[in-house]
Design a protein around this motif. Structure first.
Motif, PDB file in Angstrom:
ATOM      1  N   GLN A   1      37.078  51.734  63.415  1.00 32.63           N
ATOM      2  CA  GLN A   1      36.845  53.155  63.098  1.00 32.63           C
ATOM      3  C   GLN A   1      38.182  53.893  62.963  1.00 32.63           C
ATOM      4  N   ASP A   2      39.108  53.617  63.895  1.00 30.23           N
ATOM      5  CA  ASP A   2      40.455  54.230  63.824  1.00 30.23           C
ATOM      6  C   ASP A   2      41.116  53.905  62.490  1.00 30.23           C
TER       7      ASP A   2
ATOM      8  N   GLU B   1      39.561  55.837  59.702  1.00 28.20           N
ATOM      9  CA  GLU B   1      40.003  57.245  59.748  1.00 28.20           C
ATOM     10  C   GLU B   1      41.409  57.390  59.177  1.00 28.20           C
ATOM     11  N   ARG B   2      42.272  56.423  59.533  1.00 26.97           N
ATOM     12  CA  ARG B   2      43.657  56.468  59.023  1.00 26.97           C
ATOM     13  C   ARG B   2      43.666  56.285  57.500  1.00 26.97           C
TER      14      ARG B   2
ATOM     15  N   VAL C   1      41.326  57.148  55.391  1.00 23.01           N
ATOM     16  CA  VAL C   1      40.870  58.411  54.786  1.00 23.01           C
ATOM     17  C   VAL C   1      42.008  59.428  54.821  1.00 23.01           C
ATOM     18  N   ALA C   2      42.699  59.511  55.972  1.00 22.07           N
ATOM     19  CA  ALA C   2      43.781  60.494  56.120  1.00 22.07           C
ATOM     20  C   ALA C   2      44.902  60.237  55.110  1.00 22.07           C
TER      21      ALA C   2
ATOM     22  N   ARG D   1      38.342  58.401  48.357  1.00 23.38           N
ATOM     23  CA  ARG D   1      38.037  59.061  49.632  1.00 23.38           C
ATOM     24  C   ARG D   1      36.544  58.955  49.936  1.00 23.38           C
TER      25      ARG D   1
ATOM     26  N   GLU E   1      34.996  57.240  53.169  1.00 26.06           N
ATOM     27  CA  GLU E   1      34.185  58.023  54.109  1.00 26.06           C
ATOM     28  C   GLU E   1      32.833  57.352  54.345  1.00 26.06           C
TER      29      GLU E   1
ATOM     30  N   GLU F   1      33.571  54.661  56.748  1.00 29.04           N
ATOM     31  CA  GLU F   1      33.812  55.259  58.072  1.00 29.04           C
ATOM     32  C   GLU F   1      32.487  55.632  58.743  1.00 29.04           C
TER      33      GLU F   1
ATOM     34  N   MET G   1      30.923  54.258  62.165  1.00 30.33           N
ATOM     35  CA  MET G   1      30.577  55.172  63.270  1.00 30.33           C
ATOM     36  C   MET G   1      29.170  54.891  63.788  1.00 30.33           C
TER      37      MET G   1
END
Ligand SMILES: [Zn+2]
Length: 256
Positions: free
Chosen positions: A74-75, A78-79, A81-82, A120, A124, A127, A131
């Motif tokens: 998950q981390d 997230e990275r 996506v960022a 993106r 997402e 992600e 989650m």
């Protein structure tokens, strides 16, 4: 009596022989207490609970490993996506700054932005999916951890019950052992040694009464000729059952 002639003939008065039966009674009780102590129903349940607990322990560890792997995943998502969002912001700023005049360069920048928007969106989705899996894994850890807690409580209760039952038996055993020691101290050493030896070899019974013509050690009726020999034997002769070789003690109920 050929067999007994190979062993030294022991003599003990009638009272001493009866005391041997009292000693046997204590040893029988000690044997029963030992059996009870090693066959406590709660001890079997305790062993079963320990097995279950160890299995749930393993399951908790396995579930925690899955959960922490998913959290790392998950981390990472997230990275990812960022990183795309940062890139989009940089491109957007560049577009908004109006510093790019070349239409081909502008077109290429816009195309990249559109592709980043799609990227993106894909990331997402990934992600979100991770989650959901993290939630499922965390729920599994929580359920298993609760199971382990409940089992540990039950195990501790049963362990306490087993310990209480054992100490109760131990206290009773200490009392019986004291009585046994008192009786044993009254008996001549050679008779006691013979009794202990036979008892060790014959399932805990070294001396038995002759009851209505039957040996209470092997529960067999003595043949008439043996009964005759016993009738003729001296009162202080220590007799042995011809069948089981246990010390045979005459009592008022012997049927002689
Ligand atoms: Zn016998």
């Amino acid at each position: 009596m050929d067999q007994s002639s190979r062993e030294p003939a022991l003599k003990a008065d009638a009272f001493t022989q009866l005391r041997l039966l009292d000693l046997q009674e204590q040893d029988t009780r000690l044997g029963q207490l030992s059996h009870r102590r090693s066959h406590l129903p709660d001890a079997a349940r305790l062993a079963d609970l320990n097995v279950q607990l160890s299995r749930v322990d393993d399951e908790v560890v396995a579930a925690q490993t899955i959960a922490s792997d998913l959290e790392r995943e998950q981390d990472r998502a997230e990275r990812d996506v960022a990183t795309v969002v940062e890139r989009m912001q940089r491109d957007q700023q560049l577009l908004d700054s109006g510093t790019i005049a070349d239409p081909r360069q502008l077109q290429s920048l816009q195309a990249e932005l559109e592709s980043l928007v799609r990227r993106r969106s894909d990331l997402e989705d990934v992600e979100l999916e991770i989650m959901e899996r993290v939630d499922g894994a965390s729920a599994a850890v929580a359920v298993l951890t609760q199971q382990r807690t409940d089992l540990a409580v039950e195990r501790d209760e049963v362990a306490a019950a087993v310990a209480a039952q054992q100490s109760e038996i131990d206290a009773e055993r200490a009392e019986v052992e004291q009585v046994r020691a008192q009786i044993a101290a009254e008996l001549p050493a050679d008779l006691l040694a013979l009794y202990d030896k036979i008892r060790a070899d014959h399932g805990g019974v070294g001396a038995a009464p002759l009851h209505r013509g039957s040996c209470q050690g092997c529960h067999l009726a003595l043949p008439p000729n043996e009964i005759e020999e016993i009738r003729a034997a001296a009162v202080d002769a220590v007799l042995r059952c011809e069948e089981c070789r246990r010390i045979l003690v005459r009592t008022p109920e012997s049927g002689l």
